[in-house]
Write an enzyme that holds these catalytic residues in place. Sequence first.
Site, PDB file in Angstrom:
ATOM      1  CE  LYS A  79      27.326  65.008  36.324  1.00  0.00           C
ATOM      2  NZ  LYS A  79      27.867  66.203  35.612  1.00  0.00           N
ATOM      3  CB  SER A 154      28.099  68.906  38.417  1.00  0.00           C
ATOM      4  OG  SER A 154      28.134  68.574  37.043  1.00  0.00           O
ATOM      5  CB  SER A 178      30.606  69.348  35.244  1.00  0.00           C
ATOM      6  OG  SER A 178      30.037  70.344  36.041  1.00  0.00           O
TER       7      SER A 178
HETATM    8  N1  GLN Z   1      30.146  74.422  37.827  1.00  0.00           N
HETATM    9  C1  GLN Z   1      29.404  74.879  36.688  1.00  0.00           C
HETATM   10  C2  GLN Z   1      27.986  75.157  37.073  1.00  0.00           C
HETATM   11  O1  GLN Z   1      27.709  75.105  38.219  1.00  0.00           O
HETATM   12  C3  GLN Z   1      29.491  73.878  35.601  1.00  0.00           C
HETATM   13  C4  GLN Z   1      28.562  72.750  35.774  1.00  0.00           C
HETATM   14  C5  GLN Z   1      28.672  71.744  34.684  1.00  0.00           C
HETATM   15  O2  GLN Z   1      29.596  71.768  33.873  1.00  0.00           O
HETATM   16  N2  GLN Z   1      27.694  70.870  34.628  1.00  0.00           N
HETATM   17  O3  GLN Z   1      27.160  75.436  36.265  1.00  0.00           O
END
Ligand code: GLN
Length: 476
Positions: A79, A154, A178
């Site tokens: 990532k 994400s 995420s």
């Molecule tokens: N979807 C969540 C957010 O937008 C989690 C993001 C993540 O875990 N990096 O913050």
Amino acid sequence: MDLANLTIASTRTAIAQKEFTASSLVKGFYEKIKAEDPEIHAYLTLCEERAFAQAMRIDDLAAKGAPLPPLAGVPFGIKDVMVTKGVRSTAGSKMLENFVPPYDCTAVARLEAAGAIILGKLNCDEFAMGSSNENSAYGPVRNPRDKTRVPGGSSGGSAAAVAAGTAVATLGSDTGGSIRQPASFCGVVGLMPTYGRVSRYGLIAFASSLDHIGPLTKTVKDAATVLRVIAGRDPMDSTSADVPVPDYEHEMGAPVAGLRVGIPREYFGDGLDSGVRAAVESGISKLQNAGCEIVPISLPHTPYAIPTYYVIATAEASANLARFDGVRYGYRAKNARTLSEMYRRSRDEAFGTEVKRRIMLGTYALSSGYYDAYYLKAQRVRTLLASDFETAFQKVDAIVAPTAPTAAFKLAEKVDDPLSMYLADVYTVTADLAGIPGISVPCGQTKSGLPIGLQVLGRHFDESTVLRIAAAVEHH
Ligand code: GLN
């Protein structure tokens, strides 16, 4: 070579038995990426020179008959929030479009030291903020299981690359879900280790008290293999825990009979899609048939998890993202007349809408007069959420729930509705706030064939039990 179905275990065996060389494997993967990835868009940057150099090292070892390290020749994607020496690392942001870091993230360095081959860097929501990968400055990723749908976020690129077979395994990061939510949407395994289990050194920070690095893989066993390699104390991250790292592959082999599995009532209420509910319930029946004791439990503060998360995560993000000022790294606005104009315009021109929204929310929550009402209050509720889990783990060995309330949604379906996007994380943010480990494992599909994930949560540093239960759901 059937690249799409290779696991870590099968790659390792094939290389050790000289069925193919690491170099030919890497060549095969790059051909597959170049043919298939333009449509999926999981990769942002390929690092072919670095990959072939590592493949040659592995091939030399194999030719000499030397013992091979645990990930020898296994192709990975990373990532793009993890920095890689000499390889562009964007965090999905225009801010870091041309940023080439001078050092490696510890987790990446440990993968390579264990013989893994890094193929390239994977698309993600900008600074890991999002649930659909649509906040990437480089355009969205498509879900390989249905290309009209999002891969989740994400770590959307990390889940999509494993599902598409353009990497054998990947690393993602989980701040509010995420790793687990995109794993669920793409039909792969995603493991978030205990907070502190894996060093965050070289992870571009979103919310430091919530950020975790972990693997996305095709099988639970592969997740165990990767975790063992990347886990453990790192002097470069003072929050990394000095706790012994067990042989997860070995420990997860123990039978699950006799384990007490808690089913939290709050995770099966309104908003849970009926197809997801049915698949998770069938996963729970499998565990019951394997001899687990199923125990209804309550995590009473769950309704406060999303607001608590969005106060704490945005507060920490507003502080972490202050470093992107046009001076130290990345984008700088052209022709600014004063220093403050340069700061302002660099940030205005290079951050996307969601990142700006979060910096503003977080700055507001931390400002004098509001700090006690929002940030301090959220910290108190965070303690209550963690104590819900502590109470539950006195009665049960692990907790099983859906990973996400729905299967993958359509591209563009939620982009204009941040609140409904935030609700995609209702079942995942609690574990991040409490710092406990969690995994998403495929447990079925919807009528239209979309994958569904089941989530297993465990006690701090007890990834072994989490992996054991996930493997029982996977195999039976
Ligand atoms: N979807 C969540 C957010 O937008 C989690 C993001 C993540 O875990 N990096 O913050």
